[in-house]
Design a protein around this motif. Structure first.
Motif, PDB file in Angstrom:
ATOM      1  N   ALA A 198      44.498  37.352  41.561  1.00 20.50           N
ATOM      2  CA  ALA A 198      44.262  37.144  42.991  1.00 20.50           C
ATOM      3  C   ALA A 198      44.827  38.284  43.831  1.00 20.50           C
ATOM      4  O   ALA A 198      44.455  38.436  44.998  1.00 20.50           O
ATOM      5  CB  ALA A 198      44.875  35.813  43.441  1.00 20.50           C
ATOM      6  N   GLU A 199      45.721  39.084  43.250  1.00 22.58           N
ATOM      7  CA  GLU A 199      46.375  40.155  43.992  1.00 22.58           C
ATOM      8  C   GLU A 199      45.763  41.527  43.707  1.00 22.58           C
ATOM      9  O   GLU A 199      46.299  42.552  44.125  1.00 22.58           O
ATOM     10  CB  GLU A 199      47.870  40.167  43.648  1.00 22.58           C
ATOM     11  CG  GLU A 199      48.574  38.863  44.001  1.00 22.58           C
ATOM     12  CD  GLU A 199      50.002  38.804  43.490  1.00 22.58           C
ATOM     13  OE1 GLU A 199      50.413  39.756  42.780  1.00 22.58           O
ATOM     14  OE2 GLU A 199      50.692  37.823  43.794  1.00 22.58           O
ATOM     15  N   VAL A 200      44.628  41.552  43.009  1.00 19.67           N
ATOM     16  CA  VAL A 200      43.980  42.810  42.635  1.00 19.67           C
ATOM     17  C   VAL A 200      42.563  42.835  43.203  1.00 19.67           C
ATOM     18  O   VAL A 200      41.837  41.842  43.141  1.00 19.67           O
ATOM     19  CB  VAL A 200      43.934  42.965  41.102  1.00 19.67           C
ATOM     20  CG1 VAL A 200      43.246  44.263  40.712  1.00 19.67           C
ATOM     21  CG2 VAL A 200      45.342  42.925  40.527  1.00 19.67           C
ATOM     22  N   ASP A 201      42.160  43.965  43.753  1.00 18.86           N
ATOM     23  CA  ASP A 201      40.799  44.145  44.244  1.00 18.86           C
ATOM     24  C   ASP A 201      39.911  44.520  43.059  1.00 18.86           C
ATOM     25  O   ASP A 201      39.682  45.700  42.762  1.00 18.86           O
ATOM     26  CB  ASP A 201      40.761  45.240  45.318  1.00 18.86           C
ATOM     27  CG  ASP A 201      39.361  45.460  45.879  1.00 18.86           C
ATOM     28  OD1 ASP A 201      38.448  44.676  45.520  1.00 18.86           O
ATOM     29  OD2 ASP A 201      39.178  46.415  46.663  1.00 18.86           O
ATOM     30  N   LEU A 202      39.414  43.505  42.377  1.00 20.15           N
ATOM     31  CA  LEU A 202      38.642  43.750  41.167  1.00 20.15           C
ATOM     32  C   LEU A 202      37.293  44.400  41.469  1.00 20.15           C
ATOM     33  O   LEU A 202      36.727  45.101  40.628  1.00 20.15           O
ATOM     34  CB  LEU A 202      38.444  42.431  40.407  1.00 20.15           C
ATOM     35  CG  LEU A 202      39.728  41.808  39.841  1.00 20.15           C
ATOM     36  CD1 LEU A 202      39.446  40.429  39.259  1.00 20.15           C
ATOM     37  CD2 LEU A 202      40.340  42.707  38.778  1.00 20.15           C
ATOM     38  N   GLY A 203      36.795  44.175  42.672  1.00 17.14           N
ATOM     39  CA  GLY A 203      35.528  44.792  43.039  1.00 17.14           C
ATOM     40  C   GLY A 203      35.594  46.298  43.035  1.00 17.14           C
ATOM     41  O   GLY A 203      34.621  46.985  42.702  1.00 17.14           O
ATOM     42  N   SER A 204      36.749  46.832  43.388  1.00 20.07           N
ATOM     43  CA  SER A 204      36.902  48.286  43.446  1.00 20.07           C
ATOM     44  C   SER A 204      36.925  48.924  42.068  1.00 20.07           C
ATOM     45  O   SER A 204      36.841  50.152  41.942  1.00 20.07           O
ATOM     46  CB  SER A 204      38.192  48.646  44.190  1.00 20.07           C
ATOM     47  OG  SER A 204      39.340  48.237  43.432  1.00 20.07           O
ATOM     48  N   LEU A 205      37.060  48.112  41.021  1.00 23.13           N
ATOM     49  CA  LEU A 205      37.145  48.637  39.658  1.00 23.13           C
ATOM     50  C   LEU A 205      35.815  48.590  38.923  1.00 23.13           C
ATOM     51  O   LEU A 205      35.729  48.975  37.759  1.00 23.13           O
ATOM     52  CB  LEU A 205      38.200  47.851  38.864  1.00 23.13           C
ATOM     53  CG  LEU A 205      39.633  47.906  39.434  1.00 23.13           C
ATOM     54  CD1 LEU A 205      40.533  46.918  38.690  1.00 23.13           C
ATOM     55  CD2 LEU A 205      40.192  49.308  39.349  1.00 23.13           C
ATOM     56  N   GLY A 206      34.779  48.109  39.597  1.00 12.92           N
ATOM     57  CA  GLY A 206      33.481  47.977  38.945  1.00 12.92           C
ATOM     58  C   GLY A 206      32.913  49.300  38.492  1.00 12.92           C
ATOM     59  O   GLY A 206      32.189  49.369  37.482  1.00 12.92           O
ATOM     60  N   GLY A 207      33.205  50.375  39.210  1.00 10.25           N
ATOM     61  CA  GLY A 207      32.685  51.679  38.828  1.00 10.25           C
ATOM     62  C   GLY A 207      33.142  52.116  37.456  1.00 10.25           C
ATOM     63  O   GLY A 207      32.425  52.845  36.751  1.00 10.25           O
ATOM     64  N   LEU A 208      34.329  51.695  37.058  1.00 13.10           N
ATOM     65  CA  LEU A 208      34.845  52.047  35.729  1.00 13.10           C
ATOM     66  C   LEU A 208      33.967  51.429  34.647  1.00 13.10           C
ATOM     67  O   LEU A 208      33.642  52.089  33.649  1.00 13.10           O
ATOM     68  CB  LEU A 208      36.284  51.560  35.594  1.00 13.10           C
ATOM     69  CG  LEU A 208      36.956  51.780  34.242  1.00 13.10           C
ATOM     70  CD1 LEU A 208      37.044  53.264  33.921  1.00 13.10           C
ATOM     71  CD2 LEU A 208      38.348  51.154  34.239  1.00 13.10           C
TER      72      LEU A 208
END
Length: 333
Positions: free
Chosen positions: A153-163
């Motif tokens: 809940a404390e991580v912006d997982l959307g920002s990691l989609g590019g990986l």
């Protein structure tokens, strides 16, 4: 638990009747890593029968107040090396129960020619008495392992989609272990990959390969294992004689207390340096978030700087340090 009697009796663990009492003691002694009676039964059944293991409990007032076991270290097997663990319920401490269990178990492996005994405790406050107990008996810290924690809940997982997109653009497919259930060679390939990867993990020991049947019972069939949250990277077209198209994987297990634990993350040498391990962890984190999220814990040995840095970059924060203690008994050439 309220035990006021000062006398106690040491005896063999009675299976399955003592599992609830032993689980209660182990959980009270280490509340951050609770266990259940069912898990103790599964873990007993999953041990490699070719290796030595012995256990004992302390009983007072009709209740199990202490429990311990010691046996061969199946991750770093030597006939003379043993791994042990014991716990006394906090309400029953100060009565010599831990000393009696320790003396009994140690004598059993001494009789077998033991030259080294290992165990592990953390720097968490509830382990202060245990560390002092070990140090009084000559145990010394020989290794450090760092625990890190993250809440999805404390991580912006959307920002990691590019990986994930970048790894897949290089020809790799990320699939959950559950999605690979139709591969009749899945478990054997994972077993071979696990062994291949573990040999490159800096754990401060010469590792040994567990038999396939024991590995399956201890890993894939363990009730804590979450196959839908554990991911494998495949390279279609690759047909390695041992691992097939599997080139990397990460596993998640759910503890009875709720947090998830990463059991293994690794990549074959030829596919390293491309963000594959990080992508696997992100895939697991996103899958967990899709099920409501939660805390993930992971352990990395002190020399494993690359994985520690990767975890930090993903948002993991340092938790307790796990200390491996060793007692050297002498003997041998």
């Amino acid at each position: 638990m309220n035990v006021t009697q000062t006398s106690f009796t040491l005896r063999a663990l009675r299976k399955p009747d003592d599992y609830p009492g032993a689980a209660r003691v182990l959980t009270a002694a280490n509340p951050e890593w609770p266990v259940t009676p069912d898990l103790l039964a599964v873990w007993d059944g999953a041990r490699d029968p070719a290796l030595f293991y012995t256990e004992a409990v302390a009983e007072a007032g009709g209740q199990v107040v202490g429990a311990g076991g010691i046996g061969h270290d199946d991750f770093a097997f030597e006939e003379w090396r043993y791994w042990g663990n014991l716990a006394v319920h906090p309400d029953a401490r100060g009565r010599g129960i831990g000393s009696a269990l320790y003396d009994t178990l140690l004598e059993r492996v001494r009789a077998r020619g033991a030259r080294e005994v290992r165990t592990m405790l953390t720097d968490a406050p509830h382990h202060d008495p245990g560390r002092a107990f070990l140090e009084r008996r000559g145990f010394c810290v020989s290794w450090e392992r760092y625990e890190s924690r993250l809440n999805t809940a404390e991580v912006d997982l959307g920002s990691l989609g590019g990986l994930l997109d970048r790894v897949q653009s290089e020809g790799l497919e990320l699939r959950s272990v559950a999605e690979l259930a139709d591969d009749p060679e899945r478990d054997r390939r994972l077993w071979e990959l696990d062994w291949l990867l573990f040999q490159d993990v800096p754990m401060g020991s010469a590792l040994t390969k567990r038999p396939f049947e024991a590995w399956v019972r201890q890993e894939v069939e363990d009730p804590t294992f979450a196959p839908e949250l554990s991911f494998v990277a495949l390279r279609p077209g690759l047909d390695d004689p041992l691992t097939g198209p599997y080139v990397a994987y990460t596993t998640l297990m759910q503890t009875p207390g709720g947090p998830y634990v990463i059991g293994m993350t690794g990549v074959r040498r030829g596919d390293r340096g491309r963000g594959v391990a990080k992508a696997l962890k992100v895939a697991a984190m996103r899958a967990l978030a899709g099920r409501g999220g939660g805390e993930i814990r992971t352990m990395n040995d002190k020399p494993n700087a690359a994985m520690l840095e990767m975890n930090r970059a993903l948002g993991f924060k340092r938790g307790p340090t796990h200390f491996r203690y060793e007692l050297h008994l002498g003997g041998g050439a």
